[in-house]
Design a protein around this motif. Structure first.
Motif, short mmCIF file in Angstrom:
data_model
loop_
_atom_site.label_atom_id
_atom_site.label_comp_id
_atom_site.label_asym_id
_atom_site.label_seq_id
_atom_site.Cartn_x
_atom_site.Cartn_y
_atom_site.Cartn_z
N ASP A 64 -3.51 -5.96 3.44
CA ASP A 64 -1.99 -6.38 3.18
C ASP A 64 -1.38 -5.22 2.13
O ASP A 64 -0.31 -4.87 2.01
CB ASP A 64 -1.80 -7.60 2.61
CG ASP A 64 -1.94 -8.71 3.95
OD1 ASP A 64 -1.92 -8.03 4.95
OD2 ASP A 64 -2.13 -9.88 3.63
N LYS A 67 0.17 -2.17 3.69
CA LYS A 67 1.44 -2.39 4.03
C LYS A 67 2.37 -2.33 2.87
O LYS A 67 3.52 -1.93 3.06
CB LYS A 67 1.65 -3.56 4.93
CG LYS A 67 0.97 -3.24 6.16
CD LYS A 67 1.26 -4.74 7.13
CE LYS A 67 2.64 -4.82 7.63
NZ LYS A 67 2.76 -6.01 8.82
N ARG A 68 2.04 -2.90 1.83
CA ARG A 68 2.71 -2.80 0.60
C ARG A 68 3.00 -1.79 -0.13
O ARG A 68 4.18 -1.31 -0.63
CB ARG A 68 1.89 -3.95 -0.39
CG ARG A 68 3.02 -4.36 -1.48
CD ARG A 68 2.21 -4.87 -2.90
NE ARG A 68 1.20 -3.81 -3.24
CZ ARG A 68 0.11 -4.04 -3.76
NH1 ARG A 68 -0.69 -5.16 -3.57
NH2 ARG A 68 -0.72 -2.99 -4.22
#
Length: 426
Positions: A64, A67-68
């Protein structure tokens, strides 16, 4: 004695047929050589493209965070952030292998800053724990291991060795490696993994530089290290493969055993660990076969089924699940991410190689998709990617595919060396 006209004609016809047959054989050999050469070429591009693609998200263990930090999944070359969400660079041992807390306490001098990575020690000693391993690199630049791999290829190309499995080839490569690593300003990377630090920690006592003396040092070091009751676990890592890949590319037209020998004999000198040889052999046989036209999907399945990895049963549910979702969909990517997390996300060779062969199986005919999936699976994606990229590129040489030209053009510090290497190989 009179000559039989019929027999004379028969001999002439047979001679002509023999000439045609030989010409066909020659043409077939030339075609085969051209095909192998193209496969070698794409393998070299694939290795560097996959490494550079993964560089900004190298060792992102929480996907994740990809994506951040980058506003979505990686789709091209990016510059790394200065900060890394799961970095432990400042815990790494700047005097040798592993972490600072593991060091023996014998007050060995810093290898980082004194012998290698001359201006980078400040990043290893920075306050906080989030310095990016590759801070300072630009989009499309390669990590140290891939650059070292290109140096190996350059040394082998310049040496014009009849057989790169011979000791002189290893000596030439190691001498060049030492010159490159100990000369300030030769590259811009911030991180050198344990095998580099361990090698130069031992090297600094004698500091040999000639190819013969360097080879002698490395061979004696191997004999000493391989007998240790507790081997250095940090050397049992997928990072053993990038510098071995050129030995396989230069052995593409040699027989398989000779190619495997060339790779294994070299890796022993950089990664003296008892488990590494079987993993290098497994990968070497797969890459050599791929360079000579074998089906990568079948090779990857065989590798996953092998006693060395024993990972086929773990892989099968993910392989079956992935086909339920459209190609290039986020749902299918999620399946691959879960598979890699289960098979091995970290650097240790068995898990990383299992993940690599899983991705090779799934993307055997799609080098672009495979490189991007590997990147977005996170973890030890640079060295895993280099090994995967070489396989996918090698296979593309036989399927009218190639590494995308935009990627080749975007490789900032690899494009020119690769072109020069390929020119010298011809």
């Amino acid at each position: 004695m009179s000559t039989n006209p019929f027999m004379t004609m028969l001999v002439l016809i047979q001679a002509a047929e023999s000439t045609v047959h030989l010409q066909k054989e020659d043409n077939s050999t030339i075609l085969e050589m051209t095909q192998v050469r193209r496969s070698v070429q794409e393998a070299l591009w694939g290795m560097c493209a996959a490494d550079a693609m993964s560089m900004p998200v190298h060792w992102y263990y929480n996907i994740d965070d990809i994506k951040r930090d980058f506003g979505g999944w990686i789709t091209g070359f990016y510059t790394p952030k200065n900060q890394h969400p799961s970095s432990i660079l400042t815990l790494s041992n700047s005097a040798g292998s592993g972490r600072t807390a593991w060091s023996s306490g014998d007050n060995r001098p810093h290898v980082v800053g004194n012998i290698i990575l001359h201006d980078k020690l400040k990043f290893w000693k920075a306050s906080g724990k989030s310095v990016h391993y590759h801070q300072g690199l630009q989009a499309g630049e390669n990590t140290l291991n891939a650059i070292c791999s290109l140096r190996v290829a350059q040394a082998l190309a310049v040496g014009k060795f009849a057989n790169v499995a011979e000791p002189a080839a290893r000596g030439a490569v190691l001498a060049d490696y030492i010159c490159f690593m100990t000369t300030p300003g030769t590259h811009g990377d911030t991180y050198a993994e344990s095998f580099h630090r361990a090698f130069f920690s031992d090297w600094q006592d004698q500091s040999p530089t000639s190819s013969s003396r360097v080879l002698e040092f490395a061979e004696q070091r191997y004999k000493r290290k391989i007998k240790m009751s507790i081997p250095d676990s940090q050397l049992d890592a997928i990072g053993c493969l990038p510098m071995a890949i050129p030995f396989l590319l230069f052995s593409a037209t040699s027989n398989e055993d000779q190619a495997v020998c060339a790779a294994v004999e070299f890796v022993r000198l950089t990664h003296p660990h008892p488990k590494v040889e079987k993993y290098v052999s497994l990968y070497a046989r797969a890459l050599h076969a791929t360079l000579n036209g074998a089906c990568l999907k079948e090779l990857a399945e065989a590798a996953l089924q092998s006693p060395t990895l024993n990972a086929w049963e773990t892989s099968k549910p993910y392989i079956e699940k992935a086909v339920r979702f459209p190609v290039s969909s986020e749902e299918r990517l999620k399946v691959h991410q879960n598979a890699v997390e289960m098979l091995g996300l970290a650097c240790y060779t068995k898990g990383a190689l299992s993940s690599m062969f899983y991705l090779a199986h799934q993307f055997h005919d799609d080098p672009c998709g495979g490189v991007l999936a590997n990147t977005n699976c996170g973890g030890e994606n640079c060295n895993r990617g280099a090994a995967l990229g070489a396989l996918l590129g090698a296979r593309a040489g036989y399927t009218d595919g190639s590494i995308p030209q935009v990627w080749k053009d975007g490789l900032l510090n690899a494009a020119e060396p690769i072109k020069e290497i390929l020119k010298q190989m011809h």
